[in-house]
Enzyme design. Structure first.
Site, PDB file in Angstrom:
ATOM      1  N   CYS A  64      34.967  33.468  39.317  1.00 17.73           N
ATOM      2  CA  CYS A  64      34.424  32.541  40.297  1.00 17.73           C
ATOM      3  C   CYS A  64      35.104  32.846  41.620  1.00 17.73           C
ATOM      4  O   CYS A  64      36.198  33.415  41.626  1.00 17.73           O
ATOM      5  CB  CYS A  64      34.739  31.073  39.975  1.00 17.73           C
ATOM      6  SG  CYS A  64      33.687  30.408  38.651  1.00 17.73           S
ATOM      7  N   GLY A  87      30.668  35.710  41.548  1.00 15.95           N
ATOM      8  CA  GLY A  87      29.823  34.840  40.743  1.00 15.95           C
ATOM      9  C   GLY A  87      28.462  34.689  41.368  1.00 15.95           C
ATOM     10  O   GLY A  87      28.362  34.484  42.572  1.00 15.95           O
ATOM     11  N   ASN A 119      39.198  28.400  40.053  1.00 11.96           N
ATOM     12  CA  ASN A 119      38.949  29.735  39.503  1.00 11.96           C
ATOM     13  C   ASN A 119      40.027  30.008  38.469  1.00 11.96           C
ATOM     14  O   ASN A 119      41.208  29.834  38.751  1.00 11.96           O
ATOM     15  CB  ASN A 119      38.984  30.771  40.628  1.00 11.96           C
ATOM     16  CG  ASN A 119      38.953  32.214  40.132  1.00 11.96           C
ATOM     17  OD1 ASN A 119      39.538  33.097  40.749  1.00 11.96           O
ATOM     18  ND2 ASN A 119      38.287  32.467  39.031  1.00 11.96           N
ATOM     19  N   GLY A 120      39.608  30.453  37.293  1.00 14.54           N
ATOM     20  CA  GLY A 120      40.555  30.754  36.225  1.00 14.54           C
ATOM     21  C   GLY A 120      40.127  30.074  34.949  1.00 14.54           C
ATOM     22  O   GLY A 120      39.053  29.470  34.893  1.00 14.54           O
ATOM     23  N   CYS A 160      46.699  39.271  37.421  1.00 11.50           N
ATOM     24  CA  CYS A 160      45.665  39.931  36.601  1.00 11.50           C
ATOM     25  C   CYS A 160      45.393  41.325  37.157  1.00 11.50           C
ATOM     26  O   CYS A 160      44.895  41.475  38.271  1.00 11.50           O
ATOM     27  CB  CYS A 160      44.376  39.111  36.642  1.00 11.50           C
ATOM     28  SG  CYS A 160      42.948  39.990  36.002  1.00 11.50           S
ATOM     29  N   TYR A 216      38.724  46.131  38.799  1.00  8.10           N
ATOM     30  CA  TYR A 216      37.292  45.904  38.941  1.00  8.10           C
ATOM     31  C   TYR A 216      36.880  44.750  39.852  1.00  8.10           C
ATOM     32  O   TYR A 216      35.982  44.892  40.674  1.00  8.10           O
ATOM     33  CB  TYR A 216      36.668  45.652  37.556  1.00  8.10           C
ATOM     34  CG  TYR A 216      35.270  45.106  37.651  1.00  8.10           C
ATOM     35  CD1 TYR A 216      34.200  45.946  37.940  1.00  8.10           C
ATOM     36  CD2 TYR A 216      35.023  43.746  37.532  1.00  8.10           C
ATOM     37  CE1 TYR A 216      32.924  45.443  38.088  1.00  8.10           C
ATOM     38  CE2 TYR A 216      33.750  43.232  37.677  1.00  8.10           C
ATOM     39  CZ  TYR A 216      32.704  44.088  37.952  1.00  8.10           C
ATOM     40  OH  TYR A 216      31.453  43.581  38.114  1.00  8.10           O
ATOM     41  N   CYS A 252      39.760  38.392  27.093  1.00  7.99           N
ATOM     42  CA  CYS A 252      40.557  37.707  28.114  1.00  7.99           C
ATOM     43  C   CYS A 252      40.374  36.210  27.951  1.00  7.99           C
ATOM     44  O   CYS A 252      39.256  35.724  27.826  1.00  7.99           O
ATOM     45  CB  CYS A 252      40.096  38.119  29.513  1.00  7.99           C
ATOM     46  SG  CYS A 252      40.953  37.192  30.807  1.00  7.99           S
ATOM     47  N   CYS A 304      49.479  40.807  34.337  1.00  6.98           N
ATOM     48  CA  CYS A 304      48.874  40.522  33.033  1.00  6.98           C
ATOM     49  C   CYS A 304      47.950  41.691  32.737  1.00  6.98           C
ATOM     50  O   CYS A 304      47.076  42.017  33.541  1.00  6.98           O
ATOM     51  CB  CYS A 304      48.047  39.239  33.073  1.00  6.98           C
ATOM     52  SG  CYS A 304      47.117  38.984  31.533  1.00  6.98           S
ATOM     53  N   CYS A 316      44.081  42.285  28.361  1.00  5.81           N
ATOM     54  CA  CYS A 316      42.816  42.863  27.873  1.00  5.81           C
ATOM     55  C   CYS A 316      43.012  44.298  27.398  1.00  5.81           C
ATOM     56  O   CYS A 316      42.242  44.805  26.585  1.00  5.81           O
ATOM     57  CB  CYS A 316      41.725  42.770  28.941  1.00  5.81           C
ATOM     58  SG  CYS A 316      42.165  43.474  30.542  1.00  5.81           S
TER      59      CYS A 316
HETATM   60  P1  5GP Z   1      30.032  48.836  29.943  1.00  4.70           P
HETATM   61  O1  5GP Z   1      29.647  50.234  30.273  1.00  4.70           O
HETATM   62  O2  5GP Z   1      31.214  48.787  29.092  1.00  4.70           O
HETATM   63  O3  5GP Z   1      28.871  48.061  29.403  1.00  4.70           O
HETATM   64  O4  5GP Z   1      30.401  48.064  31.296  1.00  4.70           O
HETATM   65  C1  5GP Z   1      31.329  48.623  32.158  1.00  4.70           C
HETATM   66  C2  5GP Z   1      30.811  48.438  33.547  1.00  4.70           C
HETATM   67  O5  5GP Z   1      30.757  47.046  33.832  1.00  4.70           O
HETATM   68  C3  5GP Z   1      31.703  49.085  34.579  1.00  4.70           C
HETATM   69  O6  5GP Z   1      30.872  49.798  35.467  1.00  4.70           O
HETATM   70  C4  5GP Z   1      32.381  47.936  35.281  1.00  4.70           C
HETATM   71  O7  5GP Z   1      32.357  48.170  36.681  1.00  4.70           O
HETATM   72  C5  5GP Z   1      31.569  46.727  34.932  1.00  4.70           C
HETATM   73  N1  5GP Z   1      32.412  45.585  34.527  1.00  4.70           N
HETATM   74  C6  5GP Z   1      33.543  45.575  33.829  1.00  4.70           C
HETATM   75  N2  5GP Z   1      34.022  44.334  33.664  1.00  4.70           N
HETATM   76  C7  5GP Z   1      33.178  43.520  34.268  1.00  4.70           C
HETATM   77  C8  5GP Z   1      33.140  42.097  34.463  1.00  4.70           C
HETATM   78  O8  5GP Z   1      33.977  41.319  34.031  1.00  4.70           O
HETATM   79  N3  5GP Z   1      32.112  41.661  35.188  1.00  4.70           N
HETATM   80  C9  5GP Z   1      31.162  42.475  35.681  1.00  4.70           C
HETATM   81  N4  5GP Z   1      30.206  41.969  36.390  1.00  4.70           N
HETATM   82  N5  5GP Z   1      31.159  43.797  35.503  1.00  4.70           N
HETATM   83  C10 5GP Z   1      32.154  44.323  34.812  1.00  4.70           C
HETATM   84 MG    MG Z   2      30.732  49.263  37.643  1.00  5.44          MG
END
Ligand code: 5GP
Ligand code: MG
Length: 460
Positions: A2, A28, A103-104, A239, A245, A385, A435, A438
């Protein structure tokens, strides 16, 4: 996840909050909400589904006058969608209206909720943040400050919060410091608190500093006071996935430029997992900086091999698997002229379920790549997580079920290489301690609901 933002002491605060939400939209996309406190201390609230830009018109913002305002962009985990669980939460309180954005993920929210319900508390939704409001209301402490402090001290897990009570704004972070929250100042003296500094940049506020873990600040108009408030010896747990990401690369979190952090991950990845290849490219946009770092360190030319449709949001962000699959297919395309006959290094920031990657590799092969070397600028995600990132159950995590070699075969790539945990942490060591549960399974803040077999409440 969020995104949260609060503004105090600035005319038309709701408009500034709205702009801030624009900048925090990546945190979000399910709903947005804005509250604003008028000069009499009454808070007005507007919560809508969808993106900030679509949800709020200029006329809507006219209905939210005042110099004190809160905003929230919501990314729920499955089951918790729906406006009843969106924020800000606004209630009337003995000292004036109370508004809250969070958020959290609070890891003892289920236990607290059970206790509160037994004492007669009424809940509107399933969101963990609602317990904070009840704890504040039930506190017998004499001042609002102490009431909030007492409430926050009862929580375990991750919470960056901004609260308004009457004309006063409070902002605080949990003592572990899981989620970011920073402070900025307007040229004429007003203040803004926001999840990320990119929100300050957009409205012309100057970054002042991060709010410290366990710190609560109080702002009345232009006047700011820091209250070291949540008494705890909790070790810091920033985190690391925020750097991998979640955060925007133009933000600073924990004294670190996110762009620089990701480049450092990419460079370290190139050292640990080299490849014989002709070009490097990213999976736009989340791995752009890491792929640049890989290219810089390896000397392999950086290319734009994948094009992303910008009218599709974050695919992973969709709470159902069906929704995610469809959105991956419409989100990316490969550039044949770049890929044909080439040995390519594809850098992504993380591998979670493998859904995105599987589809992408197929696209890249169909566009004529001769060899595909897949590199991930973080270690295998093996554990869920409980502190607010949408990491699914262990069964859904490809890194928890399969070995690296099995994943390589499943994805149909010529080689697969992850960044090591040690390499990742060392690359950004000045911003820790982190942290990395994951990746490592080391959960530091107690997981009380889980230990008591309680369903983990909807989080944000
Ligand atoms: P996967 O290939 O494992 O389905 O997804 C990995 C992709 O999802 C990566 O490109 C990464 O940037 C994105 N991603 C990883 N964690 C998250 C998250 O918590 N939220 C969102 N929106 N994207 C994520
Ligand atoms: Mg990505």
């Amino acid at each position: 996840m969020c995104g949260i933002v609060g503004v105090s002491g600035a005319a038309d605060a709701a408009r500034l909050v709205f702009m801030g939400l624009y900048a925090l939209q990546h945190r979000g996309q399910e709903s947005v909400g804005i509250s604003a406190v008028n000069d009499d201390g009454y808070a007005r609230l507007s919560r809508r589904g969808g993106l900030a830009a679509e949800a709020f018109s200029d006329e809507d913002l006219d209905t939210l006058p005042g110099s004190l305002s809160l905003g929230h962009t919501r990314y729920s985990t499955a089951g918790g969608a729906g406006l009843v669980n969106s924020q800000p939460i606004v209630v009337s309180y003995r000292e004036g209206d109370l508004g809250l954005v969070h958020n959290g993920n609070i890891t003892n929210a289920g236990l607290l909720r059970t206790e509160l319900v037994e004492e007669g508390a009424l809940f509107q939704g399933t969101i963990d943040s609602e317990v904070i409001v009840h704890l504040i209301a039930r506190s017998r402490c004499p001042s609002v400050e102490e009431q909030i402090t007492e409430a926050l001290s009862r929580l375990t897990g991750a919470f960056s919060v901004i609260i308004t009570v009457g004309q006063t704004l409070y902002a605080a972070r949990d003592p572990w410091g899981y989620r970011p929250l920073c402070l900025g100042r307007f040229p004429d003296g007003g203040w803004m608190a926001a999840s990320e500094s990119c929100a300050l940049d957009l409205v012309g506020a100057t970054f002042v500093r991060d709010i410290e873990p366990g710190e609560m600040i109080r702002i009345r108009g232009h006047e700011l006071t820091s209250l070291k408030s949540i008494d705890s010896n909790a070790p810091r747990q920033h985190c690391i996935f925020e750097l991998v990401y979640f955060t925007r690369p133009d933000s600073r979190v924990w004294g670190q430029s996110v762009d620089r952090a990701r480049r450092a991950f990419g460079r370290q990845l190139a050292r640990e997992q080299p490849a014989e290849a002709d070009i490097v490219f990213s999976v736009p946009d989340s791995s752009n900086s890491a792929a640049l770092g890989y290219a810089e360190e390896s000397g392999i030319p950086y290319e734009l091999g994948l094009i992303r449709n910008h009218y599709v949001g974050r695919t992973f962000i969709h709470p159902t698997q069906q929704g995610r699959d469809f959105r991956v297919r419409i989100k990316y395309n490969a550039v044949r002229e770049v890929l044909e006959g080439q040995r390519v290094v594809v850098v992504d920031d993380s591998l979670v379920r493998g859904t995105t990657s599987m589809g992408l590799i197929r696209l890249i092969r169909e566009a004529g790549a001769a060899e595909v070397h897949f590199r991930i600028s973080s270690p295998p995600v093996r554990y869920p997580c409980f502190y607010g990132i949408d990491m699914p159950t262990r069964e859904e995590l490809i890194g928890a079920r399969l070995t690296v070699e099995e994943i390589r075969q499943r994805l149909n790539v010529d080689s697969l290489g992850y960044l090591s945990l040690e390499g990742m942490v060392d690359a950004v060591s000045e911003s820790g301690p982190f942290c990395h549960a994951c990746f490592s399974g080391e959960y530091v803040a107690p997981l009380l609901d889980l230990e008591h077999g309680l369903e983990v409440p909807t989080t944000c």
